[in-house]
Write a protein that holds these residues in place. Structure first.
Motif, PDB file in Angstrom:
ATOM      1  N   VAL A  59       0.865  -1.180   0.000  1.00 47.80           N
ATOM      2  CA  VAL A  59       0.000   0.000   0.000  1.00 47.80           C
ATOM      3  C   VAL A  59       0.901   1.229   0.000  1.00 47.80           C
ATOM      4  O   VAL A  59       1.733   1.388   0.900  1.00 47.80           O
ATOM      5  N   GLN A  60       0.738   2.063  -1.033  1.00 43.55           N
ATOM      6  CA  GLN A  60       1.574   3.253  -1.174  1.00 43.55           C
ATOM      7  C   GLN A  60       0.743   4.521  -1.005  1.00 43.55           C
ATOM      8  O   GLN A  60      -0.337   4.623  -1.585  1.00 43.55           O
ATOM      9  N   GLU A  61       1.285   5.466  -0.236  1.00 41.95           N
ATOM     10  CA  GLU A  61       0.704   6.807  -0.138  1.00 41.95           C
ATOM     11  C   GLU A  61       1.600   7.739  -0.943  1.00 41.95           C
ATOM     12  O   GLU A  61       2.817   7.728  -0.779  1.00 41.95           O
ATOM     13  N   TRP A  62       0.991   8.542  -1.825  1.00 46.11           N
ATOM     14  CA  TRP A  62       1.711   9.412  -2.751  1.00 46.11           C
ATOM     15  C   TRP A  62       1.514  10.878  -2.393  1.00 46.11           C
ATOM     16  O   TRP A  62       0.442  11.281  -1.959  1.00 46.11           O
ATOM     17  N   LYS A  63       2.556  11.667  -2.646  1.00 47.12           N
ATOM     18  CA  LYS A  63       2.471  13.124  -2.526  1.00 47.12           C
ATOM     19  C   LYS A  63       3.446  13.718  -3.539  1.00 47.12           C
ATOM     20  O   LYS A  63       4.611  13.317  -3.588  1.00 47.12           O
ATOM     21  N   ASP A  64       2.964  14.640  -4.338  1.00 54.89           N
ATOM     22  CA  ASP A  64       3.792  15.313  -5.344  1.00 54.89           C
ATOM     23  C   ASP A  64       4.518  14.326  -6.255  1.00 54.89           C
ATOM     24  O   ASP A  64       5.687  14.516  -6.598  1.00 54.89           O
TER      25      ASP A  64
END
Length: 117
Positions: free
Chosen positions: A100-105
C-alpha cells in the motif's frame, strides 16, 4: 487518478524488468517511511535504499514476480504481488504480498507491506 495509475504501472514495469532500484530512485520520496506488517517503520530514503539493496543482493534464485491486482484511490495505490524466489537466509519463498503506497507530489511518501511471514 490516471496520472497515479501511470506512475504505479511504470514502477511495477520497472520492477518486472529488473530495475527495482531505478524505480526506487525515481518514485520514492527522500523522507519515505516503509514498514513490513506491524514491524517498526524505517524512515528516510537512504535507510530504505540500503534495506532494498541488501534484500535484492540476498536473492540467490529468482523464479518470478507478478502483479496480480492494482487499485488506486486518492493519493493511494495498492498492488497485490506474487513472488517466488530463494533467499540466502530465508530459503524458498513463494507468497503473495500487498503493498500500500501513499503518494504526494508524484512520489511515494509511505509504503506498507502486508504478507504472511
Amino acid at each position: 487518478m490516471s496520472n497515479l495509475l501511470e506512475k504505479i504501472s511504470d514502477l511495477n514495469d520497472m520492477v518486472l524488468q529488473g530495475k527495482a532500484m531505478e524505480a526506487f530512485e525515481k518514485y520514492y520520496d527522500e523522507n519515505v517511511v516503509m514498514q513490513e506488517n506491524e514491524s517498526e517503520p524505517f524512515v528516510g530514503k537512504s535507510v530504505n535504499r540500503e534495506r532494498e539493496e541488501e534484500f535484492l543482493n540476498s536473492i540467490v534464485e529468482f523464479r518470478g514476480a507478478k502483479p496480480l491486482k492494482v487499485t488506486i484511490g486518492e493519493n493511494t495505490s495498492m498492488v497485490e504481488w506474487h513472488y517466488d524466489y530463494t533467499h540466502r537466509e530465508w530459503g524458498v519463498r513463494n507468497y503473495t504480498q500487498v503493498a500500500v503506497q501513499e503518494w504526494k507530489d508524484g512520489k511515494i511518501v509511505k509504503e506498507k507491506f502486508y504478507y504472511n511471514s
